[in-house]
Scaffold this motif. Sequence first.
Motif, PDB file in Angstrom:
ATOM      1  N   GLY A  98      30.825  48.468  30.904  1.00 58.48           N
ATOM      2  CA  GLY A  98      32.247  48.459  31.212  1.00 58.48           C
ATOM      3  C   GLY A  98      32.607  48.253  32.667  1.00 58.48           C
ATOM      4  O   GLY A  98      33.693  48.649  33.098  1.00 58.48           O
ATOM      5  N   VAL A  99      31.737  47.606  33.442  1.00 56.55           N
ATOM      6  CA  VAL A  99      32.032  47.292  34.837  1.00 56.55           C
ATOM      7  C   VAL A  99      32.522  45.849  34.920  1.00 56.55           C
ATOM      8  O   VAL A  99      31.985  44.960  34.247  1.00 56.55           O
ATOM      9  CB  VAL A  99      30.787  47.483  35.725  1.00 56.55           C
ATOM     10  N   VAL A 100      33.544  45.609  35.738  1.00 59.30           N
ATOM     11  CA  VAL A 100      34.108  44.267  35.869  1.00 59.30           C
ATOM     12  C   VAL A 100      33.224  43.442  36.798  1.00 59.30           C
ATOM     13  O   VAL A 100      33.103  43.729  37.994  1.00 59.30           O
ATOM     14  CB  VAL A 100      35.553  44.312  36.407  1.00 59.30           C
ATOM     15  N   MET A 101      32.611  42.400  36.244  1.00 56.56           N
ATOM     16  CA  MET A 101      31.678  41.543  36.968  1.00 56.56           C
ATOM     17  C   MET A 101      32.319  40.186  37.239  1.00 56.56           C
ATOM     18  O   MET A 101      33.086  39.684  36.411  1.00 56.56           O
ATOM     19  CB  MET A 101      30.387  41.342  36.162  1.00 56.56           C
ATOM     20  N   VAL A 102      31.980  39.591  38.372  1.00 56.97           N
ATOM     21  CA  VAL A 102      32.524  38.275  38.715  1.00 56.97           C
ATOM     22  C   VAL A 102      31.555  37.218  38.180  1.00 56.97           C
ATOM     23  O   VAL A 102      30.483  36.986  38.759  1.00 56.97           O
ATOM     24  CB  VAL A 102      32.718  38.129  40.234  1.00 56.97           C
TER      25      VAL A 102
END
Length: 287
Positions: A78-82
């Motif tokens: 659930g971490v926002v990755m680029v």
Amino acid sequence: MAWRRYWRNGLPGSARSERGRYPYLDTPAGPSGRPRPLAFSHRGFAPEGGENTLASFGRAVDLGFGYLEIDVRASRDGVVMVFHDEELHRVTGTPGLVSARTAEELGGLQVGGGGGIPTLEDVLRRWPGLRLNIDVKSDDCVQPFADLVNRMAVHDRVLLASFSDRRRRRVLRLLDAPTASSAGMAVNALLKLLAPSGLAAPLARIAGVQALQVPETYRGVRVVTGRFVEACHAAGLQVHVWTINDREDMDRLLDLGVDGLVSDAADVLAACMTARSAWPQGSSLDR
């Protein structure tokens, strides 16, 4: 009656009618007196690979960019990755899905020569004045993305984008402060059809958009014309065109009156903006 009210009063949620509500789009005037056009470096500046990495973003910032176009997805935890693609292989050489790996695992993969896959929080903290045009690529990223923007209170630094208007609207409903947004595919198509009739303003208000980000042509149909740009401006909408890499095309579109350009050729776009006394753009972001 609602449509008539919107037509009579203009577009309450537009960048043009409520300057200050969406600071992301409030650019200073240039020498001509018109608002200075925006220059977006597409996934950073990565002429030799390494798109959407801290290295590519750093090169763009060093060129004078204050606006980047990037893509985000959620990791398994659930971490926002680029990252742009659903699958990892094209730019990392590693099989599998972004959503199947943790943020720590993704950060350890190499993207070309640009280093590991960064988190969106890493980018926001590394360059506090940088403004990001963020394409939310997956449904599982909606909640984590909104939570991050709210926690860091970076609504003024974000222009929300998605090809899916449904996904974009879901994000907007979760954000706790006004955040600029550009239309997805469906709303873009409707606005293209309705702009000449003067109905773009009410539709944009209902859809919650302040900008259109469009290709110059789509499947053989010319999208960006002088009439289209004028109609969008009359409705309070900015027009940003992607992905423009040729200097002649950049100058032609800016002369047509578009409000921003997205480019892979960051150095070419920087030179174009310099010639128009609209550079650098990074230095004005901390005002």
